[in-house]
Motif scaffolding. Structure first.
Motif: not given
Length: 122
Positions: A4-11, A16-25, A91-92, A112-119
């Motif tokens: 599982l690979v997450e992306s899309g976090g940030g500060s 505001e809005s965020l879009r988190l993505s998770c890609t699996s195999n 959070a992560m 579990w994926g590695q996590g993506t930080q949202v601040t």
């Protein structure tokens, strides 16, 4: 091996809005639950959204009305959109999955994926 690979976090700023993505195999033919959890600093990991194979979805009360989840079967990805972000959303964020039904309890999830930080700044 499930990946599982997450992306899309940030500060971001509050509101505001965020879009988190998770890609699996994982093969799309498997019955799985995809879910998002988050772990705020110094707190326990908590469920944010559940996404069973049947296409239904459930959102935690603290994001209801602010979040949506969606899936792209071609890319084998799922997305968590959160609007009107608040500092307490800091959070992560983790993508997770298990074979079978969904649960609000993180202990039952196998991968579990590695996590993506949202601040979120106020």
């Amino acid at each position: 091996q499930v990946q599982l690979v997450e992306s899309g976090g940030g500060s971001v700023q509050a509101g505001e809005s965020l879009r988190l993505s998770c890609t699996s195999n994982i093969s799309r033919n498997r019955t799985v639950c995809m879910a998002w959890f988050r772990q705020p600093p110094g707190k326990e990991r908590e469920a944010v959204a559940l996404f069973p194979s049947d296409g239904s979805s459930s959102l935690a009360h603290f994001v209801q009305g602010r979040a949506t989840i969606s899936k792209d079967n071609v890319r084998n990805s799922q997305y968590l959109n959160i609007n009107s972000l608040k500092p307490e959303d800091t959070a992560m964020y983790y993508c997770t999955t298990r074979f079978g039904w969904c649960s609000w309890y993180n202990q039952v999830y196998e991968y579990w994926g590695q996590g993506t930080q949202v601040t979120v700044a106020s």
